[in-house]
Design a protein around this motif. Structure first.
Motif, PDB file in Angstrom:
ATOM      1  N   PRO A 178       0.809  -1.228   0.000  1.00 38.25           N
ATOM      2  CA  PRO A 178       0.000   0.000   0.000  1.00 38.25           C
ATOM      3  C   PRO A 178       0.842   1.279   0.000  1.00 38.25           C
ATOM      4  N   GLY A 179       2.026   1.238   0.577  1.00 43.00           N
ATOM      5  CA  GLY A 179       2.874   2.432   0.597  1.00 43.00           C
ATOM      6  C   GLY A 179       3.340   2.833  -0.792  1.00 43.00           C
ATOM      7  N   PHE A 180       3.598   1.847  -1.639  1.00 38.89           N
ATOM      8  CA  PHE A 180       4.019   2.115  -3.025  1.00 38.89           C
ATOM      9  C   PHE A 180       2.831   2.561  -3.868  1.00 38.89           C
ATOM     10  N   VAL A 181       1.696   1.922  -3.685  1.00 38.32           N
ATOM     11  CA  VAL A 181       0.515   2.161  -4.536  1.00 38.32           C
ATOM     12  C   VAL A 181      -0.136   3.515  -4.232  1.00 38.32           C
ATOM     13  N   HIS A 182       0.019   3.994  -2.975  1.00 35.94           N
ATOM     14  CA  HIS A 182      -0.658   5.202  -2.514  1.00 35.94           C
ATOM     15  C   HIS A 182      -0.554   6.397  -3.468  1.00 35.94           C
ATOM     16  N   ALA A 183       0.674   6.726  -3.888  1.00 38.53           N
ATOM     17  CA  ALA A 183       0.865   7.923  -4.727  1.00 38.53           C
ATOM     18  C   ALA A 183       0.168   7.781  -6.082  1.00 38.53           C
ATOM     19  N   PHE A 184       0.107   6.552  -6.599  1.00 37.64           N
ATOM     20  CA  PHE A 184      -0.556   6.344  -7.896  1.00 37.64           C
ATOM     21  C   PHE A 184      -2.057   6.558  -7.775  1.00 37.64           C
ATOM     22  N   THR A 185      -2.651   6.003  -6.714  1.00 39.89           N
ATOM     23  CA  THR A 185      -4.091   6.177  -6.518  1.00 39.89           C
ATOM     24  C   THR A 185      -4.429   7.655  -6.309  1.00 39.89           C
ATOM     25  N   GLU A 186      -3.624   8.341  -5.486  1.00 40.28           N
ATOM     26  CA  GLU A 186      -3.838   9.776  -5.255  1.00 40.28           C
ATOM     27  C   GLU A 186      -3.778  10.552  -6.564  1.00 40.28           C
ATOM     28  N   GLY A 187      -2.746  10.230  -7.367  1.00 40.84           N
ATOM     29  CA  GLY A 187      -2.528  10.961  -8.615  1.00 40.84           C
ATOM     30  C   GLY A 187      -3.657  10.754  -9.599  1.00 40.84           C
ATOM     31  N   VAL A 188      -4.114   9.513  -9.764  1.00 44.59           N
ATOM     32  CA  VAL A 188      -5.189   9.242 -10.728  1.00 44.59           C
ATOM     33  C   VAL A 188      -6.495   9.854 -10.216  1.00 44.59           C
ATOM     34  N   THR A 189      -6.739   9.762  -8.911  1.00 38.70           N
ATOM     35  CA  THR A 189      -7.959  10.346  -8.335  1.00 38.70           C
ATOM     36  C   THR A 189      -8.013  11.847  -8.627  1.00 38.70           C
ATOM     37  N   THR A 190      -6.916  12.537  -8.348  1.00 36.05           N
ATOM     38  CA  THR A 190      -6.865  13.986  -8.575  1.00 36.05           C
ATOM     39  C   THR A 190      -7.054  14.318 -10.058  1.00 36.05           C
ATOM     40  N   VAL A 246      -5.590   0.152  -8.422  1.00 41.48           N
ATOM     41  CA  VAL A 246      -5.627   1.618  -8.418  1.00 41.48           C
ATOM     42  C   VAL A 246      -6.977   2.096  -8.952  1.00 41.48           C
ATOM     43  N   MET A 247      -7.442   1.512 -10.074  1.00 43.91           N
ATOM     44  CA  MET A 247      -8.719   1.957 -10.657  1.00 43.91           C
ATOM     45  C   MET A 247      -9.888   1.674  -9.711  1.00 43.91           C
ATOM     46  N   ALA A 248      -9.831   0.548  -9.005  1.00 44.85           N
ATOM     47  CA  ALA A 248     -10.903   0.242  -8.041  1.00 44.85           C
ATOM     48  C   ALA A 248     -10.891   1.255  -6.896  1.00 44.85           C
ATOM     49  N   GLN A 249      -9.698   1.620  -6.438  1.00 46.54           N
ATOM     50  CA  GLN A 249      -9.598   2.612  -5.355  1.00 46.54           C
ATOM     51  C   GLN A 249     -10.099   3.979  -5.825  1.00 46.54           C
ATOM     52  N   VAL A 250      -9.782   4.338  -7.066  1.00 49.86           N
ATOM     53  CA  VAL A 250     -10.229   5.622  -7.601  1.00 49.86           C
ATOM     54  C   VAL A 250     -11.766   5.650  -7.667  1.00 49.86           C
ATOM     55  N   ALA A 251     -12.346   4.539  -8.130  1.00 51.58           N
ATOM     56  CA  ALA A 251     -13.810   4.490  -8.258  1.00 51.58           C
ATOM     57  C   ALA A 251     -14.505   4.513  -6.896  1.00 51.58           C
ATOM     58  N   ASP A 252     -13.803   4.092  -5.850  1.00 52.69           N
ATOM     59  CA  ASP A 252     -14.365   4.193  -4.492  1.00 52.69           C
ATOM     60  C   ASP A 252     -14.581   5.653  -4.105  1.00 52.69           C
ATOM     61  N   THR A 253     -13.677   6.538  -4.578  1.00 51.88           N
ATOM     62  CA  THR A 253     -13.763   7.957  -4.240  1.00 51.88           C
ATOM     63  C   THR A 253     -14.608   8.719  -5.258  1.00 51.88           C
ATOM     64  N   ILE A 254     -14.458   8.354  -6.530  1.00 55.48           N
ATOM     65  CA  ILE A 254     -15.184   9.031  -7.614  1.00 55.48           C
ATOM     66  C   ILE A 254     -15.987   7.971  -8.366  1.00 55.48           C
ATOM     67  N   PRO A 255     -17.260   7.763  -7.985  1.00 55.94           N
ATOM     68  CA  PRO A 255     -18.048   6.681  -8.604  1.00 55.94           C
ATOM     69  C   PRO A 255     -18.072   6.749 -10.126  1.00 55.94           C
ATOM     70  N   ALA A 256     -18.087   7.959 -10.715  1.00 56.72           N
ATOM     71  CA  ALA A 256     -18.143   8.085 -12.182  1.00 56.72           C
ATOM     72  C   ALA A 256     -16.926   7.449 -12.850  1.00 56.72           C
ATOM     73  N   VAL A 297      -6.115  12.006 -21.710  1.00 56.55           N
ATOM     74  CA  VAL A 297      -5.378  10.826 -21.271  1.00 56.55           C
ATOM     75  C   VAL A 297      -4.664  11.130 -19.950  1.00 56.55           C
ATOM     76  N   VAL A 298      -4.755  10.173 -19.024  1.00 58.64           N
ATOM     77  CA  VAL A 298      -4.020  10.264 -17.756  1.00 58.64           C
ATOM     78  C   VAL A 298      -2.888   9.245 -17.842  1.00 58.64           C
ATOM     79  N   ILE A 299      -1.641   9.726 -17.793  1.00 63.11           N
ATOM     80  CA  ILE A 299      -0.477   8.852 -17.943  1.00 63.11           C
ATOM     81  C   ILE A 299       0.112   8.585 -16.559  1.00 63.11           C
ATOM     82  N   VAL A 300       0.140   7.306 -16.181  1.00 71.72           N
ATOM     83  CA  VAL A 300       0.567   6.920 -14.829  1.00 71.72           C
ATOM     84  C   VAL A 300       1.893   6.150 -14.913  1.00 71.72           C
ATOM     85  N   PRO A 301       2.971   6.676 -14.348  1.00 67.28           N
ATOM     86  CA  PRO A 301       4.284   6.010 -14.431  1.00 67.28           C
ATOM     87  C   PRO A 301       4.391   4.851 -13.444  1.00 67.28           C
TER      88      PRO A 301
END
Ligand code: HT9
Ligand code: FE2
Length: 396
Positions: A178-190, A246-256, A297-301
């Protein structure tokens, strides 16, 4: 130095085929980076190190030097690893953990050889390595383990340490920590929230999770030999699983965002055109997006730990140009860098390994994890490079 001596030198050498090793009283942490040039005069010698043993002529190396030349011959990667070392030291101190952090690189100064010798000279001989690389493959796991074995060998020869007095283990691959994944989920959510806020429908946003392409022969051999991960091996399977999380976590915050499509793409391909590497290429996919009705497009490294040259050039320069040419908006999300969640996650990985925490209690966000403490026989082998000794593995 034979493989047997290296492996026998490791406290984990007695490991059975379990995921989790017995506790070890480590007395130092070894942060293992890739390394990068810090001036124009470093560029070719650095590239010779990266491609060592493959006899690539300097003229050919000069062709791949252009992105370093463009940034004054300086890669930001060493500064990023200095910052990560400082952040790790602060986190360890805050938790009252007395473990000094030594930092060395595979391909440029400060070298791993020096870091191991410095640690040993300080009387810190039972080392736990953290590589700045999260997934399983030759380039992202086994090559670090081989270079650590080479550094150990050099410390014994040049530092005069008897074989076995210095040992190096390595924390598990942390792709789904979760520590590694956190920044990716935050970034895609934003990014998705901002785009929707600007009027882009969620279904017209495409998230591209980008990682380093590798030869398909390496991909097929990534991870333990006795498990089948599909065509791209453990390397592709791990990335697919993290991206889905990451996509599942993003959809938890932003249902759309459940309507937002995504895929895994590859970047930074090198090697001869005759050699197959993982595809599709990020820029090729970006070029096809307008035809699929995509507006942004959202580009995630996803494959990288910090904003080093592979991110600054291949994504922020080339992929951004591809998006401009395609006439679509593009956002590149952050890497973990020194995100506090990442830094404390790395310390958690040290603590779980030191304590031999049972697998059931180890944090992991995909069904593939928690990954092995010690690599299986033939894990991530590279048929092009041939057999080299490596630390933190088990013999067949
Ligand atoms: C999987 C993977 C990662 C991610 C894991 C990790 O992070 O370790 C990674 C990271 C990086 N790769 C980097 C740089 C380079 N990689 C090269 C070449 C290659 N990479 C490969 C794979 C990977 N690479 C492969 C299969 C090759 C072909 C050559 C071979 O068969 O070994 C070359 C040679 C020139 C060229 O061929 O383009 C360079 C200069 C930098 C430093 C950036 C900076 O300086 O800021 C970083 C972090
Ligand atoms: Fe690379």
């Amino acid at each position: 130095m034979s493989d047997t001596t290296v492996l026998a030198a490791s406290p984990a050498a007695a490991a059975g085929p379990e995921h989790v090793e017995t506790p070890v009283a480590y007395d130092g942490i070894l942060l293992a980076g890739f390394g990068g040039p810090e001036g124009q005069e470093d560029v070719i010698p650095f590239l010779r190190n990266v491609t060592r043993g493959r006899g690539i002529p300097d003229e050919r190396l000069e062709e791949v030097a252009h992105h370093y030349r463009h940034f004054g011959g300086v890669s930001p990667i060493n500064a990023q690893n200095r910052a990560l070392k400082a952040a790790l030291e602060a986190e360890l101190a805050a938790r009252g953990i007395d473990l000094p952090v030594y930092w060395g690189n595979r391909n440029w100064a400060p070298f791993l050889e020096q870091a191991v010798q410095d640690a040993a000279a300080d009387g810190r001989a039972t080392l736990l390595a953290i590589a700045t690389s999260a997934y399983s493959s030759y380039s992202s796991c086994r090559q670090y383990r081989e270079d650590l074995a080479r550094a150990l060998d050099a410390a014994e020869r040049e530092g005069g340490f008897a074989p076995g007095t210095v040992t190096i283990d390595k924390v598990r691959q942390f792709f789904d920590h979760p520590g590694f994944v956190h920044a990716f989920t935050e970034g895609v959510t934003t990014a998705v929230r901002d785009l929707i806020g600007d009027g882009v429908p969620a279904g017209r946003i495409r998230v591209l999770f980008s990682t380093h392409s590798i030869p398909t022969s390496d991909a097929q051999r990534s991870g333990p030999r006795d498990r089948d991960f599909g065509a791209g091996g453990a390397y592709a399977a791990q990335h697919e699983a993290v991206a889905a999380t990451v996509m599942a976590q993003v959809a938890d915050t932003i249902p759309a965002a459940a309507e937002t499509g995504w895929e895994l793409v590859y970047q930074s391909r090198s090697g001869p055109p005759t050699q197959p590497w993982l595809e599709p290429d990020v820029n090729d996919v970006i070029g096809e997006l307008p035809g699929r009705g995509i507006e942004a497009v959202v580009i995630v490294p996803l494959g990288f730990v910090s904003d080093h040259m592979e991110v600054l050039w291949d994504l922020d320069t080339e992929a951004m140009e591809a998006a401009e040419a395609a006439g679509i908006r593009a956002v590149r999300t952050p890497t973990p860098g020194v995100d506090p969640a990442f830094v404390s996650g790395l310390v958690d990985l040290v603590v779980e390994r030191r304590d031999g925490t049972p697998a059931a209690e180890r944090p992991h966000l995909t069904p593939l994890g928690p990954w092995f403490d010690v690599c299986r026989p033939a894990c991530c082998e590279n048929i092009r490079a041939g057999f080299k000794p490596a630390v933190s593995g088990v013999l067949p």
